[in-house]
Scaffold this motif. Structure first.
Motif, PDB file in Angstrom:
ATOM      1  N   HIS A  22       0.836  -1.199   0.000  1.00  0.00           N
ATOM      2  CA  HIS A  22       0.000   0.000   0.000  1.00  0.00           C
ATOM      3  C   HIS A  22       0.876   1.256   0.000  1.00  0.00           C
ATOM      4  O   HIS A  22       2.059   1.216   0.259  1.00  0.00           O
ATOM      5  CB  HIS A  22      -0.904  -0.011   1.231  1.00  0.00           C
ATOM      6  CG  HIS A  22      -1.765  -1.238   1.298  1.00  0.00           C
ATOM      7  ND1 HIS A  22      -2.868  -1.414   0.511  1.00  0.00           N
ATOM      8  CD2 HIS A  22      -1.647  -2.363   2.051  1.00  0.00           C
ATOM      9  CE1 HIS A  22      -3.426  -2.582   0.771  1.00  0.00           C
ATOM     10  NE2 HIS A  22      -2.692  -3.176   1.708  1.00  0.00           N
ATOM     11  N   ASN A  51      -0.120   2.045   5.580  1.00  0.00           N
ATOM     12  CA  ASN A  51      -1.331   2.479   4.875  1.00  0.00           C
ATOM     13  C   ASN A  51      -1.654   3.946   5.137  1.00  0.00           C
ATOM     14  O   ASN A  51      -2.806   4.357   4.991  1.00  0.00           O
ATOM     15  CB  ASN A  51      -2.519   1.599   5.313  1.00  0.00           C
ATOM     16  CG  ASN A  51      -2.294   0.143   5.005  1.00  0.00           C
ATOM     17  OD1 ASN A  51      -1.905  -0.204   3.905  1.00  0.00           O
ATOM     18  ND2 ASN A  51      -2.515  -0.726   5.994  1.00  0.00           N
ATOM     19  N   ARG A  52      -0.663   4.686   5.521  1.00  0.00           N
ATOM     20  CA  ARG A  52      -0.879   6.114   5.825  1.00  0.00           C
ATOM     21  C   ARG A  52       0.090   6.956   4.999  1.00  0.00           C
ATOM     22  O   ARG A  52       1.243   6.574   4.781  1.00  0.00           O
ATOM     23  CB  ARG A  52      -0.650   6.382   7.316  1.00  0.00           C
ATOM     24  CG  ARG A  52      -1.640   5.674   8.218  1.00  0.00           C
ATOM     25  CD  ARG A  52      -1.168   5.637   9.665  1.00  0.00           C
ATOM     26  NE  ARG A  52      -0.914   6.963  10.207  1.00  0.00           N
ATOM     27  CZ  ARG A  52      -0.448   7.187  11.438  1.00  0.00           C
ATOM     28  NH1 ARG A  52      -0.169   6.147  12.217  1.00  0.00           N
ATOM     29  NH2 ARG A  52      -0.248   8.409  11.877  1.00  0.00           N
TER      30      ARG A  52
END
Length: 588
Positions: A22, A51-52
């Motif tokens: 991701h 995922n950030r």
């Protein structure tokens, strides 16, 4: 750049060997085993940005912190001097961080000093827990192993009545330069508590009746396992919907623990019923009514009706539990049975009176049976009863019987390690109230062992021996036959055994059957089986085993294990084809 640390959390284990797919930070850790990788990934802040979105400044700041975080992650595993080579680079929108970790030389436990009061240390359970701590010497220092061994000693002290025990010394001294650690632990045990009185609240029975389930006496040393035994015994009695066993330390009474048992009665009368199917019995319906307690003395009454294609029974059983810790009871019952197999028919009424109790880990039953009825043997399906060679009989028999049974299983639903044994002996007293004399002994056993996570080996055997003055006077249920779901598969139910002069199977005096089965499970609930069964009923030493082999399907359904087998005779010139076998029920 050089760094290191620990914390065993495997929730992020998929991050260990492959980059995250991701947007954000892609973290790769190498140079250590999966256990240490899990600790590093669960501790390093970079992993939280998989995922950030992250800015360049944030990514580089997190990267600079990673060294100290790795160090913290590995310390609880005994690695205090790790080194890390890392790099950070941008790939598209993502940042890729690679950490090459070298854990370094681990710290090992070089000395262990455990101090306990002499009285406490003399108790085997506590002594074993103490030795488990001492066995840490020579091992890599591991915080989890140390905490577990230390807490096991504290737990053993409490469980064996030392309710005031305190851990007064608990130190782990690490010498990083020598890569060594010393452990020092000391407890003050205090007095050992004893049982006081047991109070039952909410019971529907007369005073003193439930004492039969209490596995200890007032004045015995407190033992936590005995409280669990009491809870299990009351649950197993099937009288109560709620059972709570609560120890209460009476501070005013020196060293005494009273026990309060909170109870709520279960539903008094239960009704059961439903369809069933088995290749030995055919399709049928079963219905039952049970009175869990008839009176305040705990008497029980159970009735059951079975109506199937090849079997019809009506039975009643009245149970009178007796005081004592061996779960002793007297049982009085009657059973009408109308059975129709491929080789016999019988209609019998049996009256039974016996005593059951726990005996050295076994369930022992001693009783008296009165059996009377009519029967035919040798008759095949749709055949006239007057055909030549069909034998007819009527008999009345009175005989004592003794039986022993025992089973152990790690899981009653799906046994991975377990066994069961049943043994019985019965005999008339000469011809007292009987049409003939006979003596019989028989046993059957089953052994189950999982040898991999998905595979089980199942061994089964049965043996029997009879001495009688007139074999023709014995009804079919007192003769031995082989064949069927729980005997030699590939043959019909009770279709194997000695034959008369008209080539009709009439059963035998003796029995010897063995079975080997291997199961393999593709999923948690579905599997297949391969089996070989061998055996026969016989007279004297004229033993000619029949062999059946085949394959089956296994389904661990919500109602229990369902077994569907296809078996075929092996090297039998008179029997051919495939026989279907269906069994629903527990392993043991």
């Amino acid at each position: 750049m050089r760094w290191n640390r620990r914390q065993g959390n495997f929730l992020l284990s998929l991050l260990l060997c492959t980059p995250l797919a991701h947007a954000g930070v892609q973290l790769v850790v190498d140079g250590v085993d999966d256990n240490l990788k899990g600790a590093i990934v669960s501790t390093v802040e970079l992993a939280q940005y998989a995922n950030r979105d992250v800015t360049e400044a944030q990514a580089r700041r997190l990267y600079q912190r990673a060294g100290d975080q790795v160090k913290l992650a590995l310390q609880p595993y005994g690695y205090y001097e790790p080194s890390v080579d890392g790099d950070i680079k941008q790939q598209g929108k993502n940042w890729q961080v690679t950490l090459h970790v070298t854990p370094g030389e681990p710290v090992k436990v070089t000395s262990v000093d455990v101090k306990l009061d002499k009285t406490a240390a003399s108790i085997p359970v506590i002594r074993r827990a103490q030795r488990a701590v001492e066995r840490l010497k020579g091992q890599i220092l591991n915080d989890g192993a140390y905490d577990g061994a230390r807490d096991a000693v504290s737990g053993a002290l409490t469980a064996n009545g030392f309710l005031d025990a305190r851990l007064v010394t608990h130190r782990v001294e690490v010498n990083r330069s020598e890569h060594s650690a010393s452990i020092k632990l000391a407890w003050t045990a205090g007095q050992r508590y004893r049982y006081g009185t047991v109070h039952f609240e909410g019971s529907q029975f007369r005073e003193g009746f439930l004492d039969r389930y209490v596995p200890f006496k007032s004045g015995d040393y407190f033992d936590q396992d005995q409280l669990l035994q009491l809870q299990q015994a009351l649950n197993g009695a099937d009288y109560f919907s709620v059972v709570n066993v609560l120890p209460e330390v009476d501070e005013k009474a020196n060293g005494r623990v009273d026990v309060k048992v909170e109870l709520a009665p279960a539903k008094r009368t239960i009704y059961t019923g439903g369809p069933f199917i088995g290749t030995d019995t055919g399709v049928g319906l079963r219905g039952g009514m049970e009175r869990r307690w008839v009176n305040d003395r705990g008497h029980k009454w159970k009735n059951e009706l079975v109506v199937a294609q090849r079997l019809k029974t009506l039975s009643t059983l009245y149970t009178v539990p007796m005081p004592g810790q061996d779960q002793r009871s007297f049982n009085y019952g009657a059973n009408f049975r109308d059975a129709n197999t491929d080789t016999s028919k019988s209609r019998t009424l049996e009256l039974v009176a016996n005593e059951t109790r726990l005996w050295h880990g076994w369930t022992r039953t001693v009783g008296l049976h009165a059996l009377s009825g009519t029967f035919t043997v040798g008759q095949q399906a749709n055949e006239n009863e007057n055909e030549a060679g069909i034998e007819h009989g009527r008999s009345t028999l009175l005989y004592p019987e003794v039986s022993l049974s025992r089973k152990q299983a790690d899981n009653p639903t799906f046994v991975r390690k377990g066994w069961g044994v049943n043994i019985y002996a019965r005999s008339t007293v000469g011809t007292l109230a009987s049409d003939t004399r006979f003596s019989q002994i028989a046993a059957d056993a089953k052994w189950i062992r999982a040898f991999t996570r998905r595979d089980r080996l199942i061994l089964r055997g049965a043996v029997g021996y009879t001495v009688t003055g007139d074999f023709n006077a014995l009804p079919p249920q007192l003769r031995f036959f082989a064949g069927g779901d729980r005997s030699v598969r590939g043959y019909g139910y009770q279709t194997i055994g000695p034959k008369n002069d008209y080539d009709r199977v009439i059963g035998g005096k003796n029995l010897l059957v063995a079975s080997t089965e291997v199961e393999h499970y593709f999923t948690r609930n579905w599997g297949m089986a391969a089996f070989v069964d061998a055996g026969n009923a016989f007279n004297g030493t004229d033993y000619n085993p029949r062999i059946g082999a085949g394959l089956g399907v296994r389904w661990l359904s919500p109602v229990g294990m369902i077994r569907v087998d296809l078996g075929t005779p092996i090297n039998d010139a008179q029997r051919h084809g495939v026989e279907l076998h269906l069994v629903i029920g527990p392993d043991l």
